[in-house]
Design a protein around this motif. Structure first.
Motif, PDB file in Angstrom:
ATOM      1  N   ASP A   1       0.944  -1.243   0.079  1.00 26.42           N
ATOM      2  CA  ASP A   1      -0.004  -0.255   0.121  1.00 26.42           C
ATOM      3  C   ASP A   1       0.916   1.203   0.124  1.00 26.42           C
ATOM      4  N   THR A   2       1.892   1.263   0.797  1.00 23.84           N
ATOM      5  CA  THR A   2       2.836   2.479   0.924  1.00 23.84           C
ATOM      6  C   THR A   2       3.357   2.692  -0.397  1.00 23.84           C
ATOM      7  N   GLU A   3       3.824   1.541  -1.086  1.00 21.15           N
ATOM      8  CA  GLU A   3       4.498   1.673  -2.448  1.00 21.15           C
ATOM      9  C   GLU A   3       3.703   2.377  -3.437  1.00 21.15           C
ATOM     10  N   LYS A   4       2.485   1.773  -3.224  1.00 23.21           N
ATOM     11  CA  LYS A   4       1.389   2.322  -4.221  1.00 23.21           C
ATOM     12  C   LYS A   4       1.021   3.556  -4.346  1.00 23.21           C
ATOM     13  N   LEU A   5       0.790   4.178  -2.870  1.00 20.58           N
ATOM     14  CA  LEU A   5       0.561   5.356  -2.512  1.00 20.58           C
ATOM     15  C   LEU A   5       1.597   6.367  -2.998  1.00 20.58           C
ATOM     16  N   LYS A   6       2.845   6.200  -2.648  1.00 19.08           N
ATOM     17  CA  LYS A   6       3.861   7.113  -2.861  1.00 19.08           C
ATOM     18  C   LYS A   6       4.479   7.134  -4.389  1.00 19.08           C
ATOM     19  N   THR A   7       3.697   6.160  -5.450  1.00 20.63           N
ATOM     20  CA  THR A   7       4.128   6.307  -6.667  1.00 20.63           C
ATOM     21  C   THR A   7       3.584   7.452  -7.327  1.00 20.63           C
ATOM     22  N   VAL A   8       4.475   8.410  -7.765  1.00 24.24           N
ATOM     23  CA  VAL A   8       4.027   9.422  -8.375  1.00 24.24           C
ATOM     24  C   VAL A   8       3.245   9.138  -9.567  1.00 24.24           C
ATOM     25  N   LYS A   9       3.588   8.106 -10.460  1.00 18.71           N
ATOM     26  CA  LYS A   9       2.921   7.870 -11.747  1.00 18.71           C
ATOM     27  C   LYS A   9       1.577   7.121 -11.539  1.00 18.71           C
ATOM     28  N   GLN A  10       1.180   6.891 -10.176  1.00 13.03           N
ATOM     29  CA  GLN A  10      -0.094   6.341 -10.032  1.00 13.03           C
ATOM     30  C   GLN A  10      -1.032   7.687 -10.226  1.00 13.03           C
ATOM     31  N   ALA A  11      -0.538   8.839 -10.153  1.00  9.94           N
ATOM     32  CA  ALA A  11      -1.543   9.924 -10.551  1.00  9.94           C
ATOM     33  C   ALA A  11      -2.101   9.955 -11.942  1.00  9.94           C
ATOM     34  N   THR A  12      -1.592   9.299 -12.838  1.00  5.79           N
ATOM     35  CA  THR A  12      -2.194   9.044 -13.963  1.00  5.79           C
ATOM     36  C   THR A  12      -3.751   8.084 -14.124  1.00  5.79           C
ATOM     37  N   ARG A  13      -3.549   7.600 -12.982  1.00  2.88           N
ATOM     38  CA  ARG A  13      -4.837   6.775 -12.761  1.00  2.88           C
ATOM     39  C   ARG A  13      -6.076   7.801 -12.544  1.00  2.88           C
ATOM     40  N   HIS A  14      -5.707   9.027 -11.766  1.00  2.00           N
ATOM     41  CA  HIS A  14      -6.514   9.925 -11.488  1.00  2.00           C
ATOM     42  C   HIS A  14      -6.523  11.093 -12.471  1.00  2.00           C
ATOM     43  N   GLN A  15      -6.521  10.861 -13.895  1.00  2.00           N
ATOM     44  CA  GLN A  15      -6.031  11.952 -14.842  1.00  2.00           C
ATOM     45  C   GLN A  15      -7.535  12.739 -14.805  1.00  2.00           C
ATOM     46  N   PRO A  16      -8.605  12.328 -14.796  1.00  2.00           N
ATOM     47  CA  PRO A  16      -9.729  13.201 -15.057  1.00  2.00           C
ATOM     48  C   PRO A  16     -10.057  14.087 -13.892  1.00  2.00           C
ATOM     49  N   LEU A  17     -10.008  13.726 -12.616  1.00  2.00           N
ATOM     50  CA  LEU A  17      -9.779  14.488 -11.604  1.00  2.00           C
ATOM     51  C   LEU A  17      -8.928  15.596 -11.539  1.00  2.00           C
ATOM     52  N   LEU A  18      -7.579  15.225 -11.880  1.00  2.00           N
ATOM     53  CA  LEU A  18      -6.545  16.076 -11.796  1.00  2.00           C
ATOM     54  C   LEU A  18      -6.626  17.185 -12.809  1.00  2.00           C
ATOM     55  N   ALA A  19      -7.231  16.712 -14.046  1.00  2.00           N
ATOM     56  CA  ALA A  19      -7.219  17.637 -15.188  1.00  2.00           C
ATOM     57  C   ALA A  19      -8.472  18.656 -14.529  1.00  2.00           C
ATOM     58  N   GLN A  20      -9.507  18.206 -13.963  1.00  2.00           N
ATOM     59  CA  GLN A  20     -10.642  19.138 -13.587  1.00  2.00           C
ATOM     60  C   GLN A  20     -10.080  19.946 -12.437  1.00  2.00           C
ATOM     61  N   LEU A  21      -9.396  19.501 -11.420  1.00  2.00           N
ATOM     62  CA  LEU A  21      -8.769  20.297 -10.259  1.00  2.00           C
ATOM     63  C   LEU A  21      -7.756  21.312 -10.909  1.00  2.00           C
ATOM     64  N   LEU A  22      -7.080  21.202 -11.885  1.00  2.00           N
ATOM     65  CA  LEU A  22      -6.109  22.177 -12.389  1.00  2.00           C
ATOM     66  C   LEU A  22      -6.475  22.771 -13.358  1.00  2.00           C
ATOM     67  N   SER A  23      -7.512  22.672 -13.935  1.00  2.00           N
ATOM     68  CA  SER A  23      -8.185  23.537 -15.065  1.00  2.00           C
ATOM     69  C   SER A  23      -8.508  24.983 -14.677  1.00  2.00           C
ATOM     70  N   SER A  24      -8.207  25.698 -15.333  1.00  2.00           N
ATOM     71  CA  SER A  24      -8.144  27.218 -15.222  1.00  2.00           C
ATOM     72  C   SER A  24      -9.646  27.645 -14.818  1.00  2.00           C
ATOM     73  N   SER A  25     -10.535  26.937 -15.565  1.00  2.00           N
ATOM     74  CA  SER A  25     -11.834  27.408 -15.411  1.00  2.00           C
ATOM     75  C   SER A  25     -12.670  26.933 -14.068  1.00  2.00           C
ATOM     76  N   SER A  26     -11.955  26.064 -13.380  1.00  2.00           N
ATOM     77  CA  SER A  26     -12.332  25.623 -12.158  1.00  2.00           C
ATOM     78  C   SER A  26     -11.829  26.442 -10.973  1.00  2.00           C
ATOM     79  N   LEU A  27     -11.058  27.752 -11.311  1.00  2.00           N
ATOM     80  CA  LEU A  27     -10.698  28.490 -10.461  1.00  2.00           C
ATOM     81  C   LEU A  27     -11.539  30.021 -10.440  1.00  2.00           C
ATOM     82  N   ASP A  28     -12.410  29.992 -11.441  1.00  2.00           N
ATOM     83  CA  ASP A  28     -13.200  31.126 -11.822  1.00  2.00           C
ATOM     84  C   ASP A  28     -14.231  31.278 -10.711  1.00  2.00           C
TER      85      ASP A  28
END
Ligand SMILES: Nc1nc2c(ncn2[C@@H]2O[C@H](COP(=O)(O)OP(=O)(O)O)[C@@H](O)[C@H]2O)c(=O)[nH]1
Ligand SMILES: Nc1ncnc2c1ncn2[C@@H]1O[C@H](COP(=O)(O)OP(=O)(O)O)[C@@H](O)[C@H]1O
Length: 215
Positions: free
Chosen positions: A188-215
Motif C-alpha cells: 500500500d505504501t509503495e502504491k500510494l507514493k508512486t507518483v505515476k499513480q497520478a495517471t490513474r486519477h487523470q480526469p480528476l487532476l485535469a478538473q482540479l487543475l483546469s483554469s476554469s475551475s478557479l473562476d
C-alpha cells in the motif's frame, strides 16, 4: 521494457524455499479486491508436485523447450535454481502491466537482479523464516518434496538468504498474520507514493487543475 512507463506496479518477492512467500502472496491477493493484481506464472523444468496444475502454478516444460525460449529472448529473467531452470515470460509481464494489473514475481535473487536491471522501478521484498529449524519444519509440513529435495533446499537456504540486503524490504514470517499485515503495508505504501499513480486519477487532476475551475 526499459523505456516504457506503466501505471501498474511490479513487486519482486524472494525467500528461501519454505519461508512462506507463496502463502503470503496468495493471502494478500485474496484479501484485497480494489486493485487488479496477479502472480506471474513462471516456466520451469522442475517436476510437477502433487496438487499442482500446468498453467496455474507453473508452465511445466522440458529443458529443450526452455532453452529454445532463452534463445528467443522470451524471458525477462531466468535462472538455474535447485538444479532446474525457472524463468519469467517477458510478454506476460508486459501484457499485465499494459492492462494496469499489478504483478508479483515469486523469483530467486538471481532473477531479482535481472529484473532490477531492466525495470529499476520494481519494488523488492525479501522474506525470512524465524529460524532454520522452523524452515525445515515448514518444508516437511508442506509435504510436497522428498527428504532428499528438502535437504537440498535447506543446504541452499543460507546462500539464498545471504542476498537479503539487495532488497528494499525485509519481512520475518514468524506469525503469519503479522507478516501478512507487513506485506500489505509495504504494498500500500509503495502504491500510494508512486507518483505515476497520478495517471490513474487523470480526469480528476485535469478538473482540479483546469483554469476554469478557479473562476
Ligand atoms: N529466477 C527465477 N526464480 C524462480 C522463478 N519461479 C520460481 N523461482 C524460484 O525458484 C525457487 C523454487 O521454487 P519452487 O520450485 O516453486 O519451490 P518453493 O519455493 O519451495 O515453492 C524459489 O526460490 C522461487 O522463488 C522464476 O521464474 N525465475
Ligand atoms: N508464518 C507461518 N507459520 C507457520 N507455517 C507457515 C507460515 N507461513 C507459511 N507456513 C507454511 O509453511 C509451508 C511453506 O510455505 P510456502 O508458502 O509454500 O513457502 P514458499 O513459497 O516460500 O516455498 C506451507 O505449508 C505453509 O502453510
Amino acid at each position: 521494457m526499459q523505456n516504457k512507463s506503466y501505471t501498474a506496479s511490479l513487486f519482486i518477492i524472494s525467500a528461501p524455499s519454505g519461508a512462506g512467500k507463496s502463502s503470503l502472496i496468495q493471502a494478500y491477493l485474496a484479501s484485497q479486491t480494489a486493485t487488479p493484481a496477479k502472480v506471474s506464472i513462471s516456466h520451469t523444468t522442475r517436476d510437477i508436485r502433487p496438487g499442482e496444475q500446468h498453467g496455474q502454478h507453473y508452465h511445466f516444460i522440458d529443458k529443450a523447450q526452455f532453452e529454445q525460449m532463452i534463445a528467443q529472448n522470451a524471458f525477462i529473467e531466468y535462472a538455474h535454481v535447485y538444479d532446474h531452470y525457472y524463468g519469467t515470460s517477458r510478454k506476460a509481464i508486459e501484457d499485465y502491466l499494459e492492462q494496469g494489473i499489478d504483478i508479483f514475481l515469486d523469483i530467486d535473487w538471481q532473477g531479482a537482479r535481472q529484473v532490477r536491471a531492466s525495470m529499476p522501478e520494481a519494488k523488492s521484498i525479501f522474506i525470512l523464516p524465524p529460524s532454520l529449524p522452523e524452515l525445515e519444519k515448514r518444508l516437511i509440513k508442506r509435504g510436497q518434496d522428498s527428504e532428499a529435495i528438502i535437504q537440498k533446499r535447506m543446504k541452499k537456504a543460507q546462500s539464498e538468504m545471504s542476498h537479503y540486503s539487495e532488497y528494499e524490504y525485509l519481512i520475518i514470517n514468524d506469525n503469519f498474520e503479522q507478516a501478512l499485515h507487513q506485506l500489505s503495508m509495504i504494498i500500500d505504501t509503495e502504491k500510494l507514493k508512486t507518483v505515476k499513480q497520478a495517471t490513474r486519477h487523470q480526469p480528476l487532476l485535469a478538473q482540479l487543475l483546469s483554469s476554469s475551475s478557479l473562476d
